[in-house]
Enzyme design. Structure first.
Site, PDB file in Angstrom:
ATOM      1  N   ILE A  35       5.520  44.311  79.067  1.00 53.07           N
ATOM      2  CA  ILE A  35       6.404  44.254  77.897  1.00 53.07           C
ATOM      3  C   ILE A  35       5.436  44.110  76.728  1.00 53.07           C
ATOM      4  CG2 ILE A  35       8.225  43.017  76.681  1.00 53.07           C
ATOM      5  CD1 ILE A  35       9.314  42.098  79.389  1.00 53.07           C
ATOM      6  N   PRO A  36       5.172  45.195  75.997  1.00 47.54           N
ATOM      7  CA  PRO A  36       3.991  45.290  75.125  1.00 47.54           C
ATOM      8  C   PRO A  36       4.084  44.547  73.789  1.00 47.54           C
ATOM      9  CG  PRO A  36       5.251  47.306  74.996  1.00 47.54           C
ATOM     10  CD  PRO A  36       5.930  46.445  76.021  1.00 47.54           C
ATOM     11  N   CYS A  37       4.010  43.229  73.854  1.00 49.31           N
ATOM     12  CA  CYS A  37       4.041  42.431  72.626  1.00 49.31           C
ATOM     13  C   CYS A  37       2.777  42.625  71.784  1.00 49.31           C
ATOM     14  CB  CYS A  37       4.267  40.964  72.955  1.00 49.31           C
ATOM     15  SG  CYS A  37       3.176  40.307  74.214  1.00 49.31           S
ATOM     16  N   HIS A  38       1.726  43.178  72.376  1.00 55.46           N
ATOM     17  CA  HIS A  38       0.493  43.437  71.624  1.00 55.46           C
ATOM     18  C   HIS A  38       0.677  44.577  70.622  1.00 55.46           C
ATOM     19  CE1 HIS A  38       0.352  46.088  75.174  1.00 55.46           C
ATOM     20  NE2 HIS A  38      -0.332  46.925  74.401  1.00 55.46           N
ATOM     21  N   ARG A  39       1.791  45.302  70.697  1.00 55.35           N
ATOM     22  CA  ARG A  39       2.048  46.435  69.804  1.00 55.35           C
ATOM     23  C   ARG A  39       2.793  46.030  68.532  1.00 55.35           C
ATOM     24  NH1 ARG A  39       4.093  50.430  74.599  1.00 55.35           N
ATOM     25  NH2 ARG A  39       2.106  50.551  75.696  1.00 55.35           N
TER      26      ARG A  39
END
EC number: 2.1.1.63
Length: 192
Positions: free
Chosen positions: A147-151
């Site tokens: 779940i790409p919270c780094h984006r």
């Protein structure tokens, strides 16, 4: 987009875990009831938050093997889809909405907390939503990377708010080939 499954816990359900070595450090993966419930970078803020019991180390669980295969593909520069996994993050309805929206951010791109707040408001039928509330949900994402919270970045292009650390956020975005030329790391103590 990953499949989020709501479930009611009946009786005792065992939580399983394993460690995965990655280019951004060791990752703790957890699963329960047939789905992935956690993926944390060792030492990150909110590490293993929400675990109510000590997980049983069991790397041969199908859910964990599937997550490892996904991570192998991701760190090899391929674009695995989160929808190939059964994701079961534990959190409020609001947080699950934000986490679903994170899965909609295309690989190799990023969005801002403000833009994400606008999409969350629209999804919830509201006129507006606080960027800070969305930031809290992003920061408490229990299934990092997949779940790409780094984006998610600051409205001004600042690389802020990654529980796994800014250096790892940059590594993940670089791995995805994101254009970082308009982004910056704020100076310590700067207002975010």
């Amino acid at each position: 987009m990953g499949r989020f499954r709501l479930f009611i816990r009946r009786g005792f359900a065992v939580m399983y875990s394993m460690w995965y070595p990655s280019p951004v450090g060791r990752l703790l993966l957890t699963c329960q009831d047939g789905g992935l419930t956690g993926l944390w970078l060792e030492g990150q803020k909110y590490f293993a938050a929400g675990l109510s019991e000590e997980p049983v180390q069991e790397p041969d669980r199908p859910e964990l093997r599937a997550a490892c295969k996904w991570l192998d593909a991701y760190f090899a520069g391929r674009r695995p889809s989160a929808s190939s996994l059964t994701l079961m993050p534990k959190g409020s309805e609001f947080r699950r909405i934000v986490w679903t929206l994170l899965c909609e951010i295309p690989y190799g791109t990023y969005t801002t907390y403000g833009e994400l707040a606008g999409r969350a408001a629209a999804r919830m039928g509201r006129e507006s939503m606080s960027s800070q509330a969305v930031g809290g949900a992003v920061g408490h994402n229990p299934i990092s990377i997949i779940i790409p919270c780094h984006r998610v970045v600051g409205m001004d292009g600042s690389l802020t708010g990654y529980a796994g650390g800014i250096k790892n956020k940059i590594k993940l975005l670089e791995l995805e080939g994101a254009d970082l030329s308009h982004l910056f790391v704020p100076k310590k103590g700067a207002a975010l």
